[in-house]
Design a protein around this motif. Structure first.
Motif, PDB file in Angstrom:
ATOM      1  N   ILE A  53      18.673 -20.638 -28.724  1.00  0.00           N
ATOM      2  CA  ILE A  53      19.223 -19.424 -28.114  1.00  0.00           C
ATOM      3  C   ILE A  53      18.883 -18.201 -28.972  1.00  0.00           C
ATOM      4  N   GLU A  54      18.881 -18.356 -30.275  1.00  0.00           N
ATOM      5  CA  GLU A  54      18.460 -17.244 -31.148  1.00  0.00           C
ATOM      6  C   GLU A  54      17.008 -16.867 -30.856  1.00  0.00           C
ATOM      7  N   ALA A  55      16.153 -17.854 -30.609  1.00  0.00           N
ATOM      8  CA  ALA A  55      14.751 -17.582 -30.263  1.00  0.00           C
ATOM      9  C   ALA A  55      14.655 -16.813 -28.940  1.00  0.00           C
ATOM     10  N   VAL A  56      15.496 -17.165 -27.963  1.00  0.00           N
ATOM     11  CA  VAL A  56      15.531 -16.439 -26.682  1.00  0.00           C
ATOM     12  C   VAL A  56      15.928 -14.986 -26.934  1.00  0.00           C
ATOM     13  N   PHE A  57      17.010 -14.789 -27.698  1.00  0.00           N
ATOM     14  CA  PHE A  57      17.488 -13.431 -27.978  1.00  0.00           C
ATOM     15  C   PHE A  57      16.430 -12.628 -28.725  1.00  0.00           C
ATOM     16  N   THR A  58      15.752 -13.250 -29.702  1.00  0.00           N
ATOM     17  CA  THR A  58      14.695 -12.560 -30.455  1.00  0.00           C
ATOM     18  C   THR A  58      13.577 -12.131 -29.517  1.00  0.00           C
ATOM     19  N   ASN A  59      13.161 -13.043 -28.622  1.00  0.00           N
ATOM     20  CA  ASN A  59      12.084 -12.720 -27.684  1.00  0.00           C
ATOM     21  C   ASN A  59      12.465 -11.549 -26.795  1.00  0.00           C
ATOM     22  N   LEU A  60      13.679 -11.544 -26.275  1.00  0.00           N
ATOM     23  CA  LEU A  60      14.113 -10.450 -25.397  1.00  0.00           C
ATOM     24  C   LEU A  60      14.185  -9.125 -26.159  1.00  0.00           C
ATOM     25  N   LEU A  61      14.656  -9.167 -27.394  1.00  0.00           N
ATOM     26  CA  LEU A  61      14.733  -7.935 -28.205  1.00  0.00           C
ATOM     27  C   LEU A  61      13.348  -7.409 -28.552  1.00  0.00           C
ATOM     28  N   VAL A  62      12.430  -8.300 -28.914  1.00  0.00           N
ATOM     29  CA  VAL A  62      11.061  -7.884 -29.242  1.00  0.00           C
ATOM     30  C   VAL A  62      10.389  -7.293 -28.002  1.00  0.00           C
ATOM     31  N   ASN A  63      10.550  -7.945 -26.848  1.00  0.00           N
ATOM     32  CA  ASN A  63       9.987  -7.407 -25.601  1.00  0.00           C
ATOM     33  C   ASN A  63      10.556  -6.020 -25.304  1.00  0.00           C
ATOM     34  N   ALA A  64      11.867  -5.867 -25.483  1.00  0.00           N
ATOM     35  CA  ALA A  64      12.508  -4.573 -25.226  1.00  0.00           C
ATOM     36  C   ALA A  64      11.954  -3.506 -26.170  1.00  0.00           C
ATOM     37  N   ALA A  65      11.806  -3.845 -27.444  1.00  0.00           N
ATOM     38  CA  ALA A  65      11.262  -2.887 -28.421  1.00  0.00           C
ATOM     39  C   ALA A  65       9.833  -2.490 -28.053  1.00  0.00           C
ATOM     40  N   GLN A  66       9.052  -3.459 -27.587  1.00  0.00           N
ATOM     41  CA  GLN A  66       7.675  -3.153 -27.159  1.00  0.00           C
ATOM     42  C   GLN A  66       7.677  -2.250 -25.932  1.00  0.00           C
ATOM     43  N   SER A  67       8.615  -2.463 -25.018  1.00  0.00           N
ATOM     44  CA  SER A  67       8.643  -1.660 -23.795  1.00  0.00           C
ATOM     45  C   SER A  67       9.027  -0.207 -24.079  1.00  0.00           C
ATOM     46  N   ILE A  68       9.795   0.014 -25.135  1.00  0.00           N
ATOM     47  CA  ILE A  68      10.159   1.391 -25.494  1.00  0.00           C
ATOM     48  C   ILE A  68       9.215   1.944 -26.571  1.00  0.00           C
ATOM     49  N   GLU A  69       8.141   1.183 -26.826  1.00  0.00           N
ATOM     50  CA  GLU A  69       7.128   1.561 -27.821  1.00  0.00           C
ATOM     51  C   GLU A  69       7.760   1.841 -29.178  1.00  0.00           C
ATOM     52  N   PHE A 105       8.785 -14.368 -15.024  1.00  0.00           N
ATOM     53  CA  PHE A 105       9.182 -15.646 -15.618  1.00  0.00           C
ATOM     54  C   PHE A 105       8.149 -16.751 -15.375  1.00  0.00           C
ATOM     55  N   ASP A 106       7.018 -16.407 -14.735  1.00  0.00           N
ATOM     56  CA  ASP A 106       5.970 -17.396 -14.476  1.00  0.00           C
ATOM     57  C   ASP A 106       5.200 -17.706 -15.752  1.00  0.00           C
ATOM     58  N   PRO A 107       4.922 -19.007 -16.000  1.00  0.00           N
ATOM     59  CA  PRO A 107       4.113 -19.351 -17.172  1.00  0.00           C
ATOM     60  C   PRO A 107       2.739 -18.688 -17.102  1.00  0.00           C
ATOM     61  N   LEU A 108       2.259 -18.235 -18.231  1.00  0.00           N
ATOM     62  CA  LEU A 108       0.941 -17.625 -18.424  1.00  0.00           C
ATOM     63  C   LEU A 108       0.799 -16.230 -17.816  1.00  0.00           C
ATOM     64  N   PHE A 109       1.871 -15.663 -17.258  1.00  0.00           N
ATOM     65  CA  PHE A 109       1.794 -14.297 -16.735  1.00  0.00           C
ATOM     66  C   PHE A 109       2.132 -13.320 -17.852  1.00  0.00           C
ATOM     67  N   THR A 110       1.259 -12.320 -18.038  1.00  0.00           N
ATOM     68  CA  THR A 110       1.527 -11.280 -19.025  1.00  0.00           C
ATOM     69  C   THR A 110       0.935  -9.961 -18.577  1.00  0.00           C
ATOM     70  N   THR A 111       1.544  -8.882 -19.023  1.00  0.00           N
ATOM     71  CA  THR A 111       1.007  -7.545 -18.773  1.00  0.00           C
ATOM     72  C   THR A 111       0.490  -6.941 -20.074  1.00  0.00           C
ATOM     73  N   LYS A 112       0.564  -7.717 -21.158  1.00  0.00           N
ATOM     74  CA  LYS A 112       0.194  -7.206 -22.482  1.00  0.00           C
ATOM     75  C   LYS A 112      -1.263  -7.504 -22.802  1.00  0.00           C
ATOM     76  N   LEU A 118       3.842 -16.797 -22.284  1.00  0.00           N
ATOM     77  CA  LEU A 118       4.750 -17.930 -22.320  1.00  0.00           C
ATOM     78  C   LEU A 118       6.174 -17.547 -22.702  1.00  0.00           C
ATOM     79  N   GLY A 119       6.362 -16.408 -23.329  1.00  0.00           N
ATOM     80  CA  GLY A 119       7.667 -16.019 -23.858  1.00  0.00           C
ATOM     81  C   GLY A 119       8.803 -16.108 -22.863  1.00  0.00           C
ATOM     82  N   LEU A 120       8.717 -15.366 -21.758  1.00  0.00           N
ATOM     83  CA  LEU A 120       9.823 -15.346 -20.796  1.00  0.00           C
ATOM     84  C   LEU A 120       9.965 -16.665 -20.045  1.00  0.00           C
ATOM     85  N   SER A 121       8.844 -17.355 -19.794  1.00  0.00           N
ATOM     86  CA  SER A 121       8.963 -18.645 -19.094  1.00  0.00           C
ATOM     87  C   SER A 121       9.663 -19.667 -19.991  1.00  0.00           C
TER      88      SER A 121
END
Length: 151
Positions: A53-69, A105-112, A118-121
């Motif tokens: 669960i910590e890994a999930v939270f880290t992934n969501l926080l990192v994604n959020a930080a990237q989205s706000i540049e 949430f689809d595997p292998l889908f990314t906009t980066k 794989l992160g969100l899936s």
């Protein structure tokens, strides 16, 4: 390591405070000083595999930080709806394009430019392995996790 019959690693369940996991995820994410992360105070506890669960939270926080540049605010809200804990990660970024939203949430889908998609899936699989769910919405961009408190 112990394996379950469906091939997924078994969960190592422990009861812990949600804020403890989020705080650890913030430390793991190594965010710059221009990212302000507000974590709602809560004494709520959940019975989860803390590492996953910590890994999930880290992934969501990192994604959020990237989205706000890496300049802006991330708010983490914790709500109790009886049997479940609701954890919402909200950022001040531009939002997820509507045509992308159904695929995030689809595997292998990314906009980066770099990333495996794989992160969100994987996050979704971990949350579902705990008997929970994850969803996303815009205005503001928010990822909402529902986890049973006593899985």
């Amino acid at each position: 390591m112990s394996w379950s019959t469906d091939g997924l690693l078994r969960l190592n369940l422990q009861t812990c405070k949600i804020t403890q996991l989020i705080t650890q995820a913030v430390l793991e994410g190594n965010f710059g000083s221009n990212v302000k992360i507000n974590i709602e105070d809560s004494e709520m506890k959940i019975n989860v595999d803390m590492r996953k669960i910590e890994a999930v939270f880290t992934n969501l926080l990192v994604n959020a930080a990237q989205s706000i540049e890496n300049v802006g605010t991330i708010n983490v809200r914790i709500m109790d709806n009886g049997a479940n804990a609701i954890i919402a990660f909200e950022d001040s970024g531009p939002g997820i394009p509507q045509d992308v939203m159904p695929k995030i949430f689809d595997p292998l889908f990314t906009t980066k430019q770099t990333g495996t998609g794989l992160g969100l899936s994987i996050c979704k699989k971990i949350i579902e392995q705990h008997g929970g769910s994850i969803a996303a919405k815009n205005n503001p961009t928010t990822f909402i996790i529902r986890l049973p408190k006593n899985f």
